[in-house]
Scaffold this motif. Structure first.
Motif, mmCIF file in Angstrom:
data_model
loop_
_atom_site.group_PDB
_atom_site.id
_atom_site.type_symbol
_atom_site.label_atom_id
_atom_site.label_comp_id
_atom_site.label_asym_id
_atom_site.label_seq_id
_atom_site.Cartn_x
_atom_site.Cartn_y
_atom_site.Cartn_z
ATOM 1 N N ALA A 54 3.406 -62.887 -34.632
ATOM 2 C CA ALA A 54 2.487 -63.537 -33.694
ATOM 3 C C ALA A 54 2.109 -64.936 -34.159
ATOM 4 N N VAL A 55 2.065 -65.880 -33.217
ATOM 5 C CA VAL A 55 1.719 -67.263 -33.578
ATOM 6 C C VAL A 55 0.283 -67.362 -34.073
ATOM 7 N N SER A 56 -0.539 -66.374 -33.730
ATOM 8 C CA SER A 56 -1.921 -66.373 -34.213
ATOM 9 C C SER A 56 -1.988 -66.233 -35.730
ATOM 10 N N GLY A 57 -0.891 -65.786 -36.341
ATOM 11 C CA GLY A 57 -0.868 -65.636 -37.795
ATOM 12 C C GLY A 57 -0.308 -66.839 -38.530
ATOM 13 N N ASN A 58 -0.006 -67.916 -37.802
ATOM 14 C CA ASN A 58 0.580 -69.098 -38.444
ATOM 15 C C ASN A 58 -0.310 -69.676 -39.535
ATOM 16 N N ARG A 59 -1.634 -69.526 -39.372
ATOM 17 C CA ARG A 59 -2.552 -70.119 -40.350
ATOM 18 C C ARG A 59 -2.406 -69.505 -41.735
ATOM 19 N N TRP A 60 -1.803 -68.324 -41.803
ATOM 20 C CA TRP A 60 -1.644 -67.665 -43.102
ATOM 21 C C TRP A 60 -0.342 -68.067 -43.802
ATOM 22 N N LEU A 61 0.447 -68.937 -43.173
ATOM 23 C CA LEU A 61 1.710 -69.356 -43.788
ATOM 24 C C LEU A 61 1.500 -70.328 -44.945
ATOM 25 N N TYR A 62 0.309 -70.893 -45.012
ATOM 26 C CA TYR A 62 0.005 -71.845 -46.079
ATOM 27 C C TYR A 62 -1.286 -71.454 -46.776
ATOM 28 N N ASN A 63 -1.325 -71.662 -48.071
ATOM 29 C CA ASN A 63 -2.513 -71.368 -48.868
ATOM 30 C C ASN A 63 -3.565 -72.459 -48.671
ATOM 31 N N LYS A 64 -4.748 -72.207 -49.179
ATOM 32 C CA LYS A 64 -5.848 -73.165 -49.023
ATOM 33 C C LYS A 64 -5.546 -74.519 -49.634
ATOM 34 N N ASP A 65 -4.694 -74.547 -50.672
ATOM 35 C CA ASP A 65 -4.345 -75.822 -51.308
ATOM 36 C C ASP A 65 -3.188 -76.536 -50.604
#
Length: 223
Positions: free
Chosen positions: A74-85
Motif C-alpha cells: 500500500a502507498v500509505s506505507g511509503n513513509r516507512w521506506l526511510y528512517n528518521k535520519d
C-alpha cells in the motif's frame, strides 16, 4: 466451477460462491474465521494456485480471486521506506520486493481466470495499472474503501446498487477516515487483528464478484 480464494481467512467471498453452487475454497496461512473449515485450505496459497493438472489433464481451478497482504504494498506505507535520519530502511525495501514478487506469481498462476485485489498500491507502478477501481458504495454498502482489481480474462464489475459513501470519523490529529476503518483501529488489540479488520471485504462487493464473474465464465463456456 472450482474456485480458489487465495489469502482469505474470512471466507466472505468463498461463501458467496458456495451460495451459487460452486466448489469454492478459501486458502490462507491462518485458520479460517468464516465458520466453514471444511471449505478452507490452511497453507501456502501459491502452492495451491500452482497445483498440477489431474489425471485428465484438467487444471484444479477455473477461477482464482486473490487478496495478497497489502502491508508492504500500500502507498500509505511509503513513509516507512526511510528512517528518521533519511537513510533507506533496507528491511522494508526487501519486504516490498518480496511482496511484489508474490503478486507477480499470483498473476501468472496457471488458472484461466484471475482477479487480484488490493488497495491503492505500488502494484500499479511496479507491475501494471489495475483494470478497474471499485468502492463498496457501488454495491450497496455505505462505505468507502478504494479497491483495485487486476484481472485476467474477466469483465469489469457492474455497480449493483449505488448508495451513499458512509460516515467518516475525524481524529484529534485532524485526519479523517471512513467510520468502518476508524472503528477497526479502535477495536483491534494487536497489529495482526488490525490488519485482519482492515482487510474486510464488504458483503455487496463479495456478492458482485461471485455473481458477475461466475456468470461471465459460465456463459463463456456455453458459447
Amino acid at each position: 466451477m472450482k474456485v480458489l480464494v487465495a489469502c482469505e481467512e474470512s471466507q466472505a467471498i468463498t461463501k458467496e460462491f458456495r451460495e451459487l453452487g460452486h466448489e469454492a475454497y478459501s486458502c490462507d496461512l491462518l485458520p479460517c474465521s468464516g465458520g466453514h473449515p471444511e471449505w478452507h485450505i490452511q497453507g501456502d496459497a501459491l502452492k495451491e494456485a500452482y497445483s498440477p493438472r489431474d489425471h485428465n489433464f484438467h487444471r484444479k481451478y477455473d477461477l482464482m480471486i486473490a487478496h495478497p497482504p497489502c502491508t508492504f504494498l500500500a502507498v500509505s506505507g511509503n513513509r516507512w521506506l526511510y528512517n528518521k535520519d533519511g537513510s533507506r530502511n533496507e528491511e522494508r525495501w526487501e519486504n516490498r520486493k518480496k511482496a511484489l514478487f508474490f503478486v507477480k506469481q499470483l498473476m501468472n498462476a496457471p488458472i484461466e481466470h484471475i482477479a487480484v485485489e488490493n488497495p491503492i498500491s505500488v502494484i500499479s507502478s511496479q507491475i501494471r495499472k489495475p483494470n478497474q477501481i471499485v468502492q463498496p458504495y457501488m454495491f450497496g454498502d455505505e462505505a468507502t474503501k478504494t479497491t483495485c482489481l487486476w484481472t485476467k480474462n474477466l469483465p469489469l464489475l457492474d455497480p449493483t446498487n449505488i448508495v451513499g459513501k458512509g460516515e467518516r470519523t475525524v481524529f484529534k490529529s485532524g485526519k479523517s477516515h471512513p467510520k468502518w476503518y476508524a472503528d477497526a483501529l479502535s477495536k483491534a488489540k494487536t497489529p495482526e487483528e488490525r490488519r485482519t479488520l482492515r482487510s474486510k471485504t464488504f458483503p455487496g462487493m463479495a456478492k458482485a464478484i461471485a455473481t458477475q464473474y461466475s456468470e461471465y465464465i459460465i456463459n463463456l463456456n456455453q458459447q
